[in-house]
Scaffold this motif. Sequence first.
Motif, PDB file in Angstrom:
ATOM      1  N   GLU A  16       0.842  -1.194   0.000  1.00 43.82           N
ATOM      2  CA  GLU A  16       0.000   0.000   0.000  1.00 43.82           C
ATOM      3  C   GLU A  16       0.881   1.248   0.000  1.00 43.82           C
ATOM      4  OE1 GLU A  16      -2.999   2.334   3.137  1.00 43.82           O
ATOM      5  OE2 GLU A  16      -1.988   0.463   3.722  1.00 43.82           O
ATOM      6  N   GLU A  17       0.646   2.124  -0.950  1.00 43.12           N
ATOM      7  CA  GLU A  17       1.401   3.371  -1.029  1.00 43.12           C
ATOM      8  C   GLU A  17       1.005   4.299   0.119  1.00 43.12           C
ATOM      9  OE1 GLU A  17       1.332   7.360  -3.785  1.00 43.12           O
ATOM     10  OE2 GLU A  17       0.672   5.469  -4.669  1.00 43.12           O
ATOM     11  N   LEU A  18       2.007   4.916   0.747  1.00 48.25           N
ATOM     12  CA  LEU A  18       1.789   5.852   1.855  1.00 48.25           C
ATOM     13  C   LEU A  18       2.440   7.193   1.523  1.00 48.25           C
ATOM     14  CD1 LEU A  18       2.505   3.493   4.901  1.00 48.25           C
ATOM     15  CD2 LEU A  18       0.274   4.226   4.042  1.00 48.25           C
ATOM     16  N   PRO A  19       2.123   8.250   2.287  1.00 46.62           N
ATOM     17  CA  PRO A  19       2.740   9.550   2.019  1.00 46.62           C
ATOM     18  C   PRO A  19       4.268   9.493   2.092  1.00 46.62           C
ATOM     19  CG  PRO A  19       0.882   9.788   3.513  1.00 46.62           C
ATOM     20  CD  PRO A  19       1.117   8.313   3.361  1.00 46.62           C
ATOM     21  N   VAL A  20       4.926  10.334   1.328  1.00 38.65           N
ATOM     22  CA  VAL A  20       6.389  10.441   1.363  1.00 38.65           C
ATOM     23  C   VAL A  20       6.830  10.785   2.779  1.00 38.65           C
ATOM     24  CG1 VAL A  20       8.358  11.743   0.497  1.00 38.65           C
ATOM     25  CG2 VAL A  20       6.523  11.051  -1.064  1.00 38.65           C
ATOM     26  N   ALA A  21       7.839  10.070   3.266  1.00 34.35           N
ATOM     27  CA  ALA A  21       8.252  10.225   4.667  1.00 34.35           C
ATOM     28  C   ALA A  21       9.259  11.352   4.869  1.00 34.35           C
ATOM     29  CB  ALA A  21       8.841   8.910   5.181  1.00 34.35           C
ATOM     30  N   LEU A  22      10.229  11.486   3.968  1.00 32.62           N
ATOM     31  CA  LEU A  22      11.294  12.479   4.122  1.00 32.62           C
ATOM     32  C   LEU A  22      11.560  13.166   2.795  1.00 32.62           C
ATOM     33  CD1 LEU A  22      13.952  10.408   6.151  1.00 32.62           C
ATOM     34  CD2 LEU A  22      12.285  12.034   7.091  1.00 32.62           C
ATOM     35  N   ALA A  23      11.867  14.452   2.861  1.00 34.53           N
ATOM     36  CA  ALA A  23      12.298  15.230   1.704  1.00 34.53           C
ATOM     37  C   ALA A  23      13.537  16.023   2.091  1.00 34.53           C
ATOM     38  CB  ALA A  23      11.186  16.167   1.228  1.00 34.53           C
ATOM     39  N   PRO A  24      14.407  16.349   1.129  1.00 31.66           N
ATOM     40  CA  PRO A  24      15.625  17.115   1.434  1.00 31.66           C
ATOM     41  C   PRO A  24      15.303  18.603   1.621  1.00 31.66           C
ATOM     42  CG  PRO A  24      15.544  16.604  -0.899  1.00 31.66           C
ATOM     43  CD  PRO A  24      14.365  15.917  -0.279  1.00 31.66           C
ATOM     44  N   ASP A  25      14.804  18.932   2.811  1.00 28.35           N
ATOM     45  CA  ASP A  25      14.268  20.273   3.041  1.00 28.35           C
ATOM     46  C   ASP A  25      14.995  21.056   4.129  1.00 28.35           C
ATOM     47  OD1 ASP A  25      13.454  18.815   5.240  1.00 28.35           O
ATOM     48  OD2 ASP A  25      11.298  19.007   4.847  1.00 28.35           O
ATOM     49  N   GLN A  26      16.130  20.529   4.614  1.00 30.69           N
ATOM     50  CA  GLN A  26      16.903  21.210   5.653  1.00 30.69           C
ATOM     51  C   GLN A  26      18.336  21.437   5.168  1.00 30.69           C
ATOM     52  OE1 GLN A  26      15.377  22.250   8.516  1.00 30.69           O
ATOM     53  NE2 GLN A  26      13.486  21.369   7.685  1.00 30.69           N
ATOM     54  N   ASP A  27      19.040  22.342   5.791  1.00 36.33           N
ATOM     55  CA  ASP A  27      20.409  22.637   5.373  1.00 36.33           C
ATOM     56  C   ASP A  27      21.298  21.398   5.475  1.00 36.33           C
ATOM     57  OD1 ASP A  27      22.492  24.669   4.617  1.00 36.33           O
ATOM     58  OD2 ASP A  27      23.349  23.960   6.515  1.00 36.33           O
ATOM     59  N   TYR A  28      21.080  20.579   6.508  1.00 34.96           N
ATOM     60  CA  TYR A  28      21.945  19.416   6.716  1.00 34.96           C
ATOM     61  C   TYR A  28      21.614  18.251   5.782  1.00 34.96           C
ATOM     62  CZ  TYR A  28      17.933  18.423   9.785  1.00 34.96           C
ATOM     63  OH  TYR A  28      16.661  18.253  10.306  1.00 34.96           O
ATOM     64  N   ASP A  29      20.506  18.307   5.029  1.00 32.27           N
ATOM     65  CA  ASP A  29      20.196  17.225   4.090  1.00 32.27           C
ATOM     66  C   ASP A  29      19.737  17.769   2.733  1.00 32.27           C
ATOM     67  OD1 ASP A  29      17.536  17.996   4.464  1.00 32.27           O
ATOM     68  OD2 ASP A  29      17.003  16.246   5.677  1.00 32.27           O
ATOM     69  N   ARG A  30      20.122  19.020   2.407  1.00 32.83           N
ATOM     70  CA  ARG A  30      19.552  19.671   1.227  1.00 32.83           C
ATOM     71  C   ARG A  30      19.967  19.021  -0.087  1.00 32.83           C
ATOM     72  NH1 ARG A  30      23.816  23.026   2.826  1.00 32.83           N
ATOM     73  NH2 ARG A  30      25.159  23.878   1.182  1.00 32.83           N
ATOM     74  N   PHE A  31      21.023  18.202  -0.066  1.00 26.46           N
ATOM     75  CA  PHE A  31      21.437  17.490  -1.280  1.00 26.46           C
ATOM     76  C   PHE A  31      21.005  16.029  -1.251  1.00 26.46           C
ATOM     77  CE2 PHE A  31      24.344  21.098  -1.071  1.00 26.46           C
ATOM     78  CZ  PHE A  31      24.167  21.635  -2.333  1.00 26.46           C
ATOM     79  N   GLY A  32      20.111  15.688  -0.357  1.00 21.78           N
ATOM     80  CA  GLY A  32      19.558  14.341  -0.361  1.00 21.78           C
ATOM     81  C   GLY A  32      19.397  13.725   1.005  1.00 21.78           C
ATOM     82  N   CYS A  33      18.285  13.001   1.180  1.00 23.99           N
ATOM     83  CA  CYS A  33      18.066  12.139   2.333  1.00 23.99           C
ATOM     84  C   CYS A  33      18.429  10.730   1.887  1.00 23.99           C
ATOM     85  CB  CYS A  33      16.615  12.197   2.803  1.00 23.99           C
ATOM     86  SG  CYS A  33      16.069  13.835   3.328  1.00 23.99           S
ATOM     87  N   PHE A  34      19.680  10.347   2.130  1.00 22.22           N
ATOM     88  CA  PHE A  34      20.189   9.070   1.646  1.00 22.22           C
ATOM     89  C   PHE A  34      19.736   7.929   2.568  1.00 22.22           C
ATOM     90  CE2 PHE A  34      24.029  10.230  -1.268  1.00 22.22           C
ATOM     91  CZ  PHE A  34      23.207  11.019  -2.037  1.00 22.22           C
ATOM     92  N   SER A  35      20.241   6.739   2.292  1.00 19.84           N
ATOM     93  CA  SER A  35      19.726   5.518   2.925  1.00 19.84           C
ATOM     94  C   SER A  35      19.921   5.490   4.428  1.00 19.84           C
ATOM     95  CB  SER A  35      20.400   4.295   2.297  1.00 19.84           C
ATOM     96  OG  SER A  35      20.024   4.157   0.951  1.00 19.84           O
ATOM     97  N   GLY A  36      19.105   4.658   5.079  1.00 20.83           N
ATOM     98  CA  GLY A  36      19.160   4.502   6.524  1.00 20.83           C
ATOM     99  C   GLY A  36      18.243   3.392   6.974  1.00 20.83           C
ATOM    100  N   SER A  37      17.750   3.508   8.199  1.00 21.31           N
ATOM    101  CA  SER A  37      17.002   2.399   8.788  1.00 21.31           C
ATOM    102  C   SER A  37      15.996   2.933   9.793  1.00 21.31           C
ATOM    103  CB  SER A  37      17.972   1.418   9.468  1.00 21.31           C
ATOM    104  OG  SER A  37      18.798   2.113  10.401  1.00 21.31           O
ATOM    105  N   ALA A  38      15.247   2.027  10.416  1.00 20.56           N
ATOM    106  CA  ALA A  38      14.186   2.415  11.344  1.00 20.56           C
ATOM    107  C   ALA A  38      14.233   1.537  12.582  1.00 20.56           C
ATOM    108  CB  ALA A  38      12.828   2.293  10.662  1.00 20.56           C
ATOM    109  N   ILE A  39      13.743   2.089  13.679  1.00 21.55           N
ATOM    110  CA  ILE A  39      13.645   1.319  14.919  1.00 21.55           C
ATOM    111  C   ILE A  39      12.514   1.899  15.759  1.00 21.55           C
ATOM    112  CG2 ILE A  39      15.282   2.723  16.271  1.00 21.55           C
ATOM    113  CD1 ILE A  39      16.374   0.045  17.406  1.00 21.55           C
ATOM    114  N   GLU A  40      11.831   1.033  16.485  1.00 18.74           N
ATOM    115  CA  GLU A  40      10.776   1.487  17.384  1.00 18.74           C
ATOM    116  C   GLU A  40      11.343   1.703  18.780  1.00 18.74           C
ATOM    117  OE1 GLU A  40       6.379   0.088  19.119  1.00 18.74           O
ATOM    118  OE2 GLU A  40       7.377  -1.089  17.546  1.00 18.74           O
ATOM    119  N   LYS A  41      10.955   2.804  19.407  1.00 19.39           N
ATOM    120  CA  LYS A  41      11.369   3.116  20.775  1.00 19.39           C
ATOM    121  C   LYS A  41      10.216   3.833  21.471  1.00 19.39           C
ATOM    122  CE  LYS A  41      14.826   5.787  23.399  1.00 19.39           C
ATOM    123  NZ  LYS A  41      13.926   6.828  23.979  1.00 19.39           N
TER     124      LYS A  41
END
Length: 496
Positions: free
Chosen positions: A85-110
Amino acid sequence: MNNQSQVDYSTDRADRYIAKNKGTVDPQYRNHYHASPPVGWMNDPNGFVQFQGAYHLFYQFHPYDAKWGPMHWGHMRSADLIHWEELPVALAPDQDYDRFGCFSGSAIEKDGKLYLLYTGVTADDQGVHHQLQCLAVSEDGLHFEKVQQNPVIATEALPEGASLVDFRDPKVFEKDGMYYAVIASKSAEETGQILLYQSEDLLQWEFASVFLKGNKEQGVMWECPDYFHLDGKDCLIFSPMQWPQDGDDYQNLNSSVLAVGKVDWATKQFHPESYQEMDHGLDYYAPQTLVDDAGRRICIAWMQMWGRDFPTDTLGHGWTGSMTIARELKWVDGALKQYPIGIANKSANASGVSTTIEDAKATIPGIEGDCGLLQLKVDVSDLEKLSIHLRENEKERTVVHYDKVKNELGIDRSASGIVLKGEEATLPVSRKLVLPGERTHLELAIYLDHSSVEVFERNGEAAMTANVYPTETATGISFEVSGKAVFTEATFTQFV
């Protein structure tokens, strides 16, 4: 400065663009039961996690073009790892520290919240891109806020000699009340290495160790690391660039490798005992794993390869990229086993009775299709060679072949349709491997989708993944035999 930084990217802008344009993509090669982007470009799986009763899959996403571009995080979820199921986009490169891309990573529940740890790409005063690690959090698993403390792992936290430019793809995990992240890096010697960082709260991180360092014979950069414990063994997955070919292994320019060994948690270093290629096909990269509530270690990967042709972009279809089907990983008797989590064997076309083919090419009644699961069990006691011709017509076919004498299983897409070129010295059209142990029966599960073939030996001992782009619709399946093949099982389950 790069014009990319001047664009006002946001998740809202991406969602509006998707809604407006997803109906315009050409469906000719759209896979039906593999995770694919609604529009635009997809690569690495990110944040593969189970949260609030569903499997969530994030991915590297450029919504505005079918080529790689400013990286966003796309997002989808599934109850069964088959229907997405398609969901809304989670991240966009919209900050100074990620303005050239939100590259790969991972997730964890806390504490009931879902955290995304990802690589942000920024630039220094000279315009050189640097990579650093950032955090976003969500209470509902749908809408994410980037934390004020970003970047949570800055380049100042790198060990001596580590590249500021190649520092990416954090995979977060928890052990004994401490959070850790393995992160890909390039050493001063231009080799791949995996760094380990630790945190008590996911916000304040410190460098822990060089978890594993490669040598000159192990590629120039390692990407997308993933550490986990599996059936009594410590495991580290990573995707090296330019790992040298070794016989039938590592024939793609870039690979996905499983290192098995032991972690010394006093020094926080990984001591490998063996390395092995995870998939002996042509299109498998950046695998990431999770453990679900049933205790299964499940893996999914990008069903593509860097440096290859991307026909859906070249043809103007408006999208590129799919994920593999999910696999359960097990470590049994000193070997990796991989079992597909796919279509249930119901409402299948079946041969009905045992079928024998001897020194001939023939079809089996009821066995045809271009989107579904082909399951075979073959008595090979008197076999010399078997070729399974998939999606066959007069001009095109993809061939899965088995040589009894050599005990080799292979795949060949040289006549599949559109020829896919790559950066390798030879066309990337075929792969093979030697199966372990002698056998009287060959059992295969072959997953066909509109632009992919995934082959599994059903004891979990082999996996081969390849993209194919037939130029004409073809549902034919035939079997070419030297010697005698007795098919004690033959079913084709159409995907619905």
